[in-house]
Design an enzyme around this catalytic site. Structure first.
Site, mmCIF file in Angstrom:
data_model
loop_
_atom_site.group_PDB
_atom_site.id
_atom_site.type_symbol
_atom_site.label_atom_id
_atom_site.label_comp_id
_atom_site.label_asym_id
_atom_site.label_seq_id
_atom_site.Cartn_x
_atom_site.Cartn_y
_atom_site.Cartn_z
ATOM 1 N N ASP A 13 -6.006 5.639 2.854
ATOM 2 C CA ASP A 13 -6.172 4.266 2.397
ATOM 3 C C ASP A 13 -7.523 3.721 2.864
ATOM 4 O O ASP A 13 -8.156 4.285 3.738
ATOM 5 C CB ASP A 13 -5.043 3.425 2.992
ATOM 6 C CG ASP A 13 -4.549 2.354 2.048
ATOM 7 O OD1 ASP A 13 -5.381 1.779 1.332
ATOM 8 O OD2 ASP A 13 -3.336 2.084 2.038
ATOM 9 N N HIS A 50 0.841 -1.210 0.000
ATOM 10 C CA HIS A 50 0.000 0.000 0.000
ATOM 11 C C HIS A 50 0.872 1.255 0.000
ATOM 12 O O HIS A 50 0.563 2.233 -0.670
ATOM 13 C CB HIS A 50 -0.894 0.014 1.243
ATOM 14 C CG HIS A 50 -1.990 -1.005 1.203
ATOM 15 N ND1 HIS A 50 -3.327 -0.671 1.232
ATOM 16 C CD2 HIS A 50 -1.954 -2.359 1.120
ATOM 17 C CE1 HIS A 50 -4.056 -1.785 1.170
ATOM 18 N NE2 HIS A 50 -3.249 -2.812 1.113
#
Length: 465
Positions: A118, A21
């Site tokens: 995120d 990520h």
């Protein structure tokens, strides 16, 4: 390159604590900062050194270290999922949720125009809007997997999550593409997205909550590769959906280690299979056995990287998984390695002809920009859907065949896939797969296309700010 009018944009980047990520957030930060956007990048202390090594050093880039709160059962000093077991990763999400107060204080000090966050931080839109800060839910997964798994269409009117049978089929209203259904073992794997562990929010709740609450969504993709899926996401969430374009990693700096360079250098161009599954995707012993026997069957040299969960001894596990006599038989033409390798530099080496991988989206892009054919062995989650995008829609690779119910694959399945793209490259379907791979490679390497997307993204952000 920076456009005069964008210098005032200030963006906070806050990815989840997993390097799969963090990397897309770093790539995007680099592209934006080159255009004069000011970036404040947030992560845990232990991740900073690695982030620093890939962030561009520009005057408008700063990294801010955030201590992770103490949670019972989570060892102190854990900074990313690379250091956790699956159970501990759940505790890391708990720790993340405890960070609300410090994030709110920090945002009040920094006063950015936007927070790019995120999909696990579904609480960011609420605290940011209290401070008058806009939020961008930045999804690092392919639009293909996002549109299949984490859209409102997946939850029934009664508010129930989908059954395994439901997950075998695409959701209502889905675009007509090659992705109409998945195998039973894949659908079972997907069901984890809708399950709550210790009463906390599910992955689905976090992801959809992030997107429902944010000012706009941002997807790490482009219309050319995933247009129908992007359109479906827009319809589902009824809000602006921005695109980063094909975020292609910068060419790696430095040189390949001498020992790998000299080993690869002894083989003809495009003759070596490179096989790796990233740092957080693991095969069991039976899968390793069939995989290595399949690679052996090709008769080609291969470089195999296998990793194991942090709590296991990698060398012991590898020795236990290999068939008797295997190492002696392939000694002259194989390398078996555990641990980190310079993946991008290996993929760029002239002797690599095929990449067998788990279909993580970043790994697929790395393969497409290099001249090595793809044989995909997806093992979990979004990997199954990324593989369908490449093999089905783009026809630029081949997926290793697996049994419907339990996902079993044998050595012959591995051999067949590699043979299609490497040994039968002048026959169909190998020939057209290679041609498509070449077409997508040229597209992804076009600076003009990459730049156009970033310039448009900044214009859209300025209009919102």
């Amino acid at each position: 390159m920076s456009s005069k009018s964008s210098f005032e944009l200030h963006v906070v980047m806050f990815p989840w604590f997993a390097f799969g990520h963090i990397s897309p957030f770093v790539q995007l930060s680099n592209k934006l900062s080159l255009h004069g956007v000011r970036i404040s990048f947030l992560s845990a202390p232990g991740n900073i050194a690695r982030i620093k090594s890939s962030l561009l050093v520009t005057p408008n880039m700063q990294i801010i270290s955030l201590p992770i709160p103490t949670v019972e059962g989570l060892p102190p000093g854990v900074n990313s999922t690379a250091e956790t077991t699956p159970a501990m990763a759940g505790l890391l999400k708990k720790a993340l949720d405890l960070m609300k107060p410090q994030i709110k204080t920090l945002l009040a000090e920094l006063k950015p125009h936007f927070v790019f966050f995120d999909h696990f931080q579904h609480w960011i839109p609420v605290i940011a809007s209290q401070l008058g800060i806009k939020t961008i839910s930045y999804t690092v997964f392919s639009a293909t997997s996002t549109s299949y798994l984490t859209v409102p269409a997946r939850i029934s009117e009664k508010g129930e999550g989908p059954s395994v049978e439901d997950l075998k089929k695409s959701p209502n209203g889905y675009p007509l593409t090659s992705l109409t259904s998945v195998k039973s073992f894949q659908a079972r794997d997907f069901s984890i997205v809708y399950k709550s562990f210790d009463g906390g929010p599910t992955i689905y709740d976090r992801a959809v909550g992030s997107r429902v609450g944010c000012t706009a969504m941002l997807l790490k993709t482009c219309k050319e590769m995933e247009g129908p899926y992007v359109d479906f996401i827009k319809k589902q969430f009824k809000k602006p959906v921005l695109l980063t374009g094909p975020l292609v990693p910068e060419p790696p700096s430095g040189a390949l280690d001498d020992n790998w360079a000299s080993w690869l250098g002894q083989f003809p161009a495009k003759s070596v299979i490179f096989c790796s599954f990233g740092s957080e995707t693991f095969l069991n012993h039976d899968q390793i056995k069939e995989l290595v026997l399949g690679l052996e069957l090709t008769g080609l040299p291969f470089f195999l990287v296998l990793n194991f969960p942090a709590e296991l001894n990698s060398q012991t596990e590898l020795n236990r998984a290999l068939p008797p006599g295997f190492l002696e038989r392939v000694r002259e033409r194989a390398v078996l390695h555990t641990g980190w390798v310079q993946q991008q530099l290996i993929l760029a080496h002239g002797s690599i002809g095929c990449y067998v991988c788990h279909s993580g989206f970043s790994s697929l892009i790395e393969a497409l920009v290099n001249d090595c054919q793809l044989a995909m062995l997806p093992l979990k989650g979004d990997q199954f859907l990324n593989s369908k995008l490449i093999a089905g829609d783009l026809k630029a690779g081949v997926e290793i065949n697996r049994r419907d119910d339990d996902g079993y694959f044998g050595k012959d399945d591995v051999f067949e896939a590699v043979k299609t793209v490497m040994l039968d490259s002048d026959k169909e379907p190998g020939k057209s797969i290679r041609e498509n791979h070449k077409k997508w490679r040229e597209f992804l390497l076009s600076e003009q296309i990459q730049n156009k997307y970033i310039v448009e993204l900044i214009e859209e952000l300025k209009a919102m700010a």
